[in-house]
Design a protein around this motif. Structure first.
Motif, PDB file in Angstrom:
ATOM      1  N   UNK A 180       0.820  -1.215   0.000  1.00 47.90           N
ATOM      2  CA  UNK A 180       0.000   0.000   0.000  1.00 47.90           C
ATOM      3  C   UNK A 180       0.852   1.263   0.000  1.00 47.90           C
ATOM      4  N   UNK A 181       0.303   2.315  -0.615  1.00 48.18           N
ATOM      5  CA  UNK A 181       0.934   3.631  -0.560  1.00 48.18           C
ATOM      6  C   UNK A 181       0.494   4.325   0.729  1.00 48.18           C
ATOM      7  N   UNK A 182       1.158   5.449   1.044  1.00 46.02           N
ATOM      8  CA  UNK A 182       0.895   6.147   2.314  1.00 46.02           C
ATOM      9  C   UNK A 182      -0.560   6.612   2.439  1.00 46.02           C
ATOM     10  N   UNK A 183      -1.207   6.897   1.303  1.00 47.25           N
ATOM     11  CA  UNK A 183      -2.604   7.357   1.355  1.00 47.25           C
ATOM     12  C   UNK A 183      -3.589   6.188   1.446  1.00 47.25           C
ATOM     13  N   UNK A 184      -3.054   4.978   1.577  1.00 43.33           N
ATOM     14  CA  UNK A 184      -3.912   3.814   1.730  1.00 43.33           C
ATOM     15  C   UNK A 184      -4.283   3.128   0.425  1.00 43.33           C
ATOM     16  N   UNK A 185      -3.853   3.694  -0.701  1.00 39.82           N
ATOM     17  CA  UNK A 185      -4.190   3.090  -1.990  1.00 39.82           C
ATOM     18  C   UNK A 185      -3.374   1.811  -2.204  1.00 39.82           C
ATOM     19  N   UNK A 186      -4.021   0.811  -2.785  1.00 34.76           N
ATOM     20  CA  UNK A 186      -3.344  -0.438  -3.131  1.00 34.76           C
ATOM     21  C   UNK A 186      -2.424  -0.168  -4.318  1.00 34.76           C
ATOM     22  N   UNK A 194       2.871  -5.816   5.058  1.00 33.30           N
ATOM     23  CA  UNK A 194       2.992  -6.557   6.312  1.00 33.30           C
ATOM     24  C   UNK A 194       1.660  -7.117   6.761  1.00 33.30           C
ATOM     25  N   UNK A 195       1.728  -7.995   7.754  1.00 36.26           N
ATOM     26  CA  UNK A 195       0.532  -8.687   8.231  1.00 36.26           C
ATOM     27  C   UNK A 195      -0.561  -7.721   8.690  1.00 36.26           C
ATOM     28  N   UNK A 196      -0.164  -6.534   9.229  1.00 34.63           N
ATOM     29  CA  UNK A 196      -1.160  -5.548   9.653  1.00 34.63           C
ATOM     30  C   UNK A 196      -2.074  -5.169   8.486  1.00 34.63           C
ATOM     31  N   UNK A 197      -1.479  -5.055   7.310  1.00 35.18           N
ATOM     32  CA  UNK A 197      -2.204  -4.528   6.153  1.00 35.18           C
ATOM     33  C   UNK A 197      -2.768  -5.629   5.261  1.00 35.18           C
ATOM     34  N   UNK A 198      -2.146  -6.781   5.279  1.00 32.87           N
ATOM     35  CA  UNK A 198      -2.627  -7.886   4.454  1.00 32.87           C
ATOM     36  C   UNK A 198      -1.635  -9.022   4.410  1.00 32.87           C
ATOM     37  N   UNK A 199      -2.118 -10.237   4.639  1.00 29.85           N
ATOM     38  CA  UNK A 199      -1.265 -11.419   4.587  1.00 29.85           C
ATOM     39  C   UNK A 199      -1.194 -11.938   3.156  1.00 29.85           C
ATOM     40  N   UNK A 200      -0.144 -12.715   2.859  1.00 28.78           N
ATOM     41  CA  UNK A 200      -0.120 -13.353   1.542  1.00 28.78           C
ATOM     42  C   UNK A 200      -1.289 -14.332   1.441  1.00 28.78           C
ATOM     43  N   UNK A 201      -2.069 -14.219   0.370  1.00 31.54           N
ATOM     44  CA  UNK A 201      -3.220 -15.105   0.196  1.00 31.54           C
ATOM     45  C   UNK A 201      -3.297 -15.584  -1.250  1.00 31.54           C
ATOM     46  N   UNK A 202      -3.862 -16.787  -1.428  1.00 30.11           N
ATOM     47  CA  UNK A 202      -4.005 -17.268  -2.802  1.00 30.11           C
ATOM     48  C   UNK A 202      -5.057 -16.454  -3.535  1.00 30.11           C
TER      49      UNK A 202
END
Ligand code: C2E
Ligand code: MG
Ligand code: MG
Ligand code: MG
Length: 272
Positions: free
Chosen positions: A47-53, A251-259
């Protein structure tokens, strides 16, 4: 006494004696797994600082029939001892390119090992897969660690330069985890720098790590290198990283690796 006896048993651990055989077995199974499509990619968002993916990182997994999901730490180093790493790398690139549109983000990163870059035909084969899948090369980033020797005019440097000519971005991964990092930075123009998660983990307690990250971010700002913080696990870390000038976060806070949820063929259709 008993202690010595125990130690002797450990010293002659049959697992150690069969270490080479174990490696051979993994190598053989992995070779088959690539052909049988038993590998999979998990995708972790950035993610970017403004929260955009802004994109994803592709992380390989081995869906083993008996052992279940095997993490890369258990097989990449074995693959690196033979041509297997190139086969695996090409499988990863092709799979990632096929998934890029379904991921619905501008960018996609893949990890490339030093052993892949040592092959003279790496960049050509990479370009061929990108062309075959019709992906815009500018959406791709390759992540390499600083264990890659980047001697001017060496094969690794030539491969990376060829990728950059295609428009592929080059990221230095796990920055700070190895040696002579600042020297390494000067040797080659990177597009992205990923701060090793050990620095992020210590951030709240360590004023030194805080200053180091701020300095790296400043280098990034001045030289136009995107700075990604890896291993962000807490909101406090995220706030400190933003304050230090980091622009991208993973990181895990923002998103875990997922299929990727692939479109599966309905069972009625399969049975027909
Ligand atoms: P990496 O490229 O530095 O990838 C980041 C690793 O950190 C991943 O582990 C990811 O699952 C993990 N991670 C992400 N966020 C967090 C967090 O908040 N906390 C913690 N503790 N960990 C986090 P993974 O998937 O097990 O991969 C390990 C390494 O294996 C990768 O490190 C990369 O060097 C290598 N690898 C993975 N996939 C490939 C591949 O397709 N090809 C090659 N050559 N190497 C790969
Ligand atoms: Mg990586
Ligand atoms: Mg990393
Ligand atoms: Mg790593």
């Amino acid at each position: 006494g008993k202690r010595t006896g125990r130690n002797r048993v450990i010293a002659f651990d049959p697992e150690m004696l069969t270490d080479v055989r174990h490696k051979r077995l993994i190598e053989r199974e992995l070779r088959a797994a690539i052909i049988l499509d038993e590998l999979d990619l998990h995708y972790q968002p950035v993610f970017a600082a403004d929260g955009a993916l802004s994109g994803h990182e592709a992380l390989v997994r081995w869906q083993h029939k008996v052992r279940g999901t095997v993490p890369p730490s258990e097989f990449i180093h074995i693959a690196e001892e033979s041509d297997l790493i190139s086969r695996l790398g090409e499988w990863v690139l092709r799979r990632a390119c096929l998934d890029i549109d379904a991921l619905k983000a501008p960018r996609l990163s893949i990890n490339v090992s030093a052993a892949q870059l040592r092959r003279g035909d790496f960049a050509d084969r990479f370009a061929a897969i990108v062309a075959e899948t019709g992906v815009d090369a500018q959406r791709l980033t390759v992540e390499i660690t600083e264990t890659v020797p980047l001697k001017a005019g060496g094969v690794e440097e030539r491969n990376l330069s060829a990728l950059r000519t295609l428009g592929v971005r080059v990221a230095i991964d796990d920055f700070g985890a190895g040696h002579a990092s600042l020297e390494y930075l000067k040797k080659f123009s990177f597009d992205v720098l990923k701060i090793d998660r050990s620095y992020v983990a210590n951030l709240a307690e360590s004023p030194v790590d805080n200053v180091l990250i701020a300095a790296i971010c400043e280098i990034g700002r001045v030289s136009g290198i995107e700075i990604v913080a890896e291993g962000v696990e807490t909101g406090e870390q995220l706030d400190l990283l933003k304050a230090a000038g980091c622009t991208h976060f993973q990181g895990y806070l923002l998103g875990r690796p997922t299929p990727l949820a692939r479109k599966s063929v309905p069972s009625q259709v399969r049975a027909a």
